[in-house]
Scaffold this active site. Structure first.
Site, PDB file in Angstrom:
ATOM      1  N   GLU A  42      64.244 -30.605  13.399  1.00  0.00           N
ATOM      2  CA  GLU A  42      65.088 -31.278  14.918  1.00  0.00           C
ATOM      3  C   GLU A  42      63.872 -31.232  15.661  1.00  0.00           C
ATOM      4  O   GLU A  42      63.108 -29.987  15.994  1.00  0.00           O
ATOM      5  CB  GLU A  42      66.742 -30.947  15.216  1.00  0.00           C
ATOM      6  CG  GLU A  42      67.395 -30.549  14.540  1.00  0.00           C
ATOM      7  CD  GLU A  42      68.553 -29.385  14.641  1.00  0.00           C
ATOM      8  OE1 GLU A  42      69.635 -30.030  14.491  1.00  0.00           O
ATOM      9  OE2 GLU A  42      68.031 -28.406  15.011  1.00  0.00           O
TER      10      GLU A  42
ATOM     11  N   CYS B  62      60.941 -32.055  22.554  1.00  0.00           N
ATOM     12  CA  CYS B  62      60.322 -31.033  21.474  1.00  0.00           C
ATOM     13  C   CYS B  62      60.238 -31.414  20.501  1.00  0.00           C
ATOM     14  O   CYS B  62      61.795 -31.952  20.271  1.00  0.00           O
ATOM     15  CB  CYS B  62      62.064 -30.319  22.658  1.00  0.00           C
ATOM     16  SG  CYS B  62      61.901 -28.535  22.126  1.00  0.00           S
TER      17      CYS B  62
ATOM     18  N   CYS C 136      61.948 -20.987  10.990  1.00  0.00           N
ATOM     19  CA  CYS C 136      61.167 -19.478  11.696  1.00  0.00           C
ATOM     20  C   CYS C 136      61.402 -18.505  11.277  1.00  0.00           C
ATOM     21  O   CYS C 136      62.377 -18.315  10.939  1.00  0.00           O
ATOM     22  CB  CYS C 136      61.878 -19.462  13.305  1.00  0.00           C
ATOM     23  SG  CYS C 136      60.540 -18.766  14.379  1.00  0.00           S
TER      24      CYS C 136
ATOM     25  N   CYS D  63      64.732 -13.519  15.926  1.00  0.00           N
ATOM     26  CA  CYS D  63      64.919 -13.056  17.432  1.00  0.00           C
ATOM     27  C   CYS D  63      66.373 -13.475  16.942  1.00  0.00           C
ATOM     28  O   CYS D  63      66.592 -14.279  16.497  1.00  0.00           O
ATOM     29  CB  CYS D  63      64.580 -13.903  18.067  1.00  0.00           C
ATOM     30  SG  CYS D  63      62.448 -14.230  18.475  1.00  0.00           S
TER      31      CYS D  63
ATOM     32  N   CYS E 135      68.207 -16.182  18.175  1.00  0.00           N
ATOM     33  CA  CYS E 135      68.318 -17.670  18.030  1.00  0.00           C
ATOM     34  C   CYS E 135      68.773 -18.459  16.771  1.00  0.00           C
ATOM     35  O   CYS E 135      69.071 -18.195  15.667  1.00  0.00           O
ATOM     36  CB  CYS E 135      67.112 -17.694  18.481  1.00  0.00           C
ATOM     37  SG  CYS E 135      66.004 -19.351  17.862  1.00  0.00           S
TER      38      CYS E 135
ATOM     39  N   CYS F  30      67.228 -24.393  24.037  1.00  0.00           N
ATOM     40  CA  CYS F  30      66.857 -24.075  23.139  1.00  0.00           C
ATOM     41  C   CYS F  30      67.512 -22.624  22.438  1.00  0.00           C
ATOM     42  O   CYS F  30      68.621 -21.774  23.919  1.00  0.00           O
ATOM     43  CB  CYS F  30      65.555 -23.426  24.461  1.00  0.00           C
ATOM     44  SG  CYS F  30      64.609 -21.815  24.271  1.00  0.00           S
TER      45      CYS F  30
HETATM   46  S1  SF4 Z   1      63.431 -17.708  19.411  1.00  0.00           S
HETATM   47 FE1  SF4 Z   1      64.227 -18.983  18.148  1.00  0.00          FE
HETATM   48  S2  SF4 Z   1      62.691 -20.052  17.151  1.00  0.00           S
HETATM   49 FE2  SF4 Z   1      61.672 -19.109  18.392  1.00  0.00          FE
HETATM   50  S3  SF4 Z   1      60.553 -17.505  17.777  1.00  0.00           S
HETATM   51 FE3  SF4 Z   1      62.391 -16.297  18.042  1.00  0.00          FE
HETATM   52  S4  SF4 Z   1      63.171 -17.253  15.472  1.00  0.00           S
HETATM   53 FE4  SF4 Z   1      61.889 -18.629  16.031  1.00  0.00          FE
END
Ligand code: SF4
Length: 383
Positions: free
Chosen positions: A113, A126, A133, A137, A140, A364
């Site tokens: 995206e 963005c 990823c 985190c 997220c 975000c």
């Molecule tokens: S916030 Fe999400 S996209 Fe960013 S590094 Fe952490 S897991 Fe990856």
């Protein structure tokens, strides 16, 4: 405690995943490389300049519109230099069309995206640097699905070029028609796809027809804190802004919120950020998602203030964006205001990010590239 992500820091290292990369595209190459390729195809080298001018200068990718190229070689050149990398799946819009999230399918079926945000004085996109990823985190949406693969240089650049075309078409009412800013804050950890992200930045800032001609100062690279890669970035002689996703000022909490902290601690990450600021003269943006009762306590604001006071830094507080099924909530506004007050009292420049795109999961931490989000499409993407 979340375990360490398994992604290698250098994707070109032995053992790194290389599978399923897309065909080569002109944006993978600098102008000299494109000339070499065109010559190998039996064409005059200046055809590379012509086709690059269409792509980067005029934002045209349809060979039928490239009438200065001879009809006999147009399609063949386009096949070799402009293979389709991104297939638009869906575009969602909100904020009266000023925020648009694009969902793309890549050649191997991966989904990524990008988000376009129009403001009265600028247009920002963005973009994603990886499909998924590997940084895990826990707050997220992208991190929950893990890493599928790194994007190629051209797959990264093409998001910006495509959305530059959307801006140029006048679809973003109330904003200038020219893309001006690019932030690497979409899916993925940009510095975990280091070589391709650096090449993409060089394409974005090179003047047309080599590239898109953006200002280096209008590019922001976000990272969770891959320390060796931050030092390497500082040595590239690029004046891009570094955004450091800190999210906690103490190792105990950051080990949980940003698992890569188990490898590089807060003090090491900040030292790398200050080295970057010293080398480039650029103020580092410290990103801090405000999570209710997790990282928003007054004592953490004071600790963050002590760590950042007197440094070339700006704090960007991000009201946490909701993700489906998440146990995390945004901090209440009074708590957020007190956090801001304490940081400012410590002499630290601080702002709160707007929540653009929240309704379309384009904010975000919300980019999860679900093909069916249950939201109606706002229309097919046309650049
Ligand atoms: S916030 Fe999400 S996209 Fe960013 S590094 Fe952490 S897991 Fe990856």
């Amino acid at each position: 405690m979340t375990s360490l992500p398994l992604i290698p820091v250098d994707p070109d290292a032995p053992g790194a995943r290389r599978a399923a990369m897309p065909p080569q595209h002109l944006a993978d190459l600098d102008l000299a490389g494109r000339k070499d390729l065109v010559t190998k195809l039996g064409e005059s080298a200046f055809r590379a300049r012509q086709i690059s001018t269409h792509y980067f200068g005029r934002l045209v990718r349809d060979p039928a519109q490239m009438t200065d190229l001879p009809a006999s070689s147009r399609d063949r050149l386009a096949d070799q230099l402009l293979p389709r990398l991104l297939t638009p799946v869906r575009e969602l819009a909100c904020d009266d069309g000023a925020t648009r999230k694009a969902l793309w399918r890549l050649h191997d079926g991966s989904l990524v995206e990008s988000v376009l945000m129009g403001y009265p004085d600028r247009v920002t996109v963005c973009i994603s640097s990886q499909a998924g990823c590997g940084m895990a985190c826990p707050f997220c949406a992208t991190g929950q699905a893990g890493l599928t693969r790194n994007l190629s240089t051209a797959e990264i650049v093409d998001q910006a070029v495509y959305l530059a075309g959307v801006a140029a078409s006048g679809k973003v009412a109330g904003s200038p028609p020219r893309l001006s800013h690019v932030v690497f804050m979409g899916m993925g950890e940009p510095l975990a796809n280091y070589n391709r992200v650096i090449a993409a930045i060089r394409r974005l800032v090179a003047p047309a027809p080599e590239g898109l001609g953006l200002s280096q100062r209008h590019i922001t690279v976000s990272t969770v804190g891959l320390v060796p890669a931050i030092h390497r970035l500082a040595s590239e002689d690029l004046s891009v802004t570094l955004a450091l996703s800190l999210h906690a000022p103490d190792d105990e909490l950051r080990d949980e919120l940003v698992p890569v902290n188990q490898r590089w601690k807060v003090c090491e990450v900040l030292d790398a950020a200050w080295a970057y600021a010293a080398r480039t003269g650029r103020r580092v943006s410290i990103e801090y998602a405000m999570i209710k009762d997790v990282n928003d306590q007054p004592w953490r604001a004071d600790l963050l203030g002590r760590l950042l006071a007197g440094k070339l830094a700006h704090v960007n507080l991000i009201p946490l964006n909701p993700t489906p099924g998440s146990r995390w909530d945004a901090s209440p506004k009074p708590v957020e205001r007190e956090f801001v007050r304490r940081l400012r009292d410590a002499g630290v420049s601080t702002t709160v990010r707007d929540t653009r795109g929240r309704e379309i999961d384009g904010a975000c931490g919300q980019l999860a590239a679900a093909e069916d989000s249950g939201t109606d499409p706002a229309g097919e993407m046309t650049a």
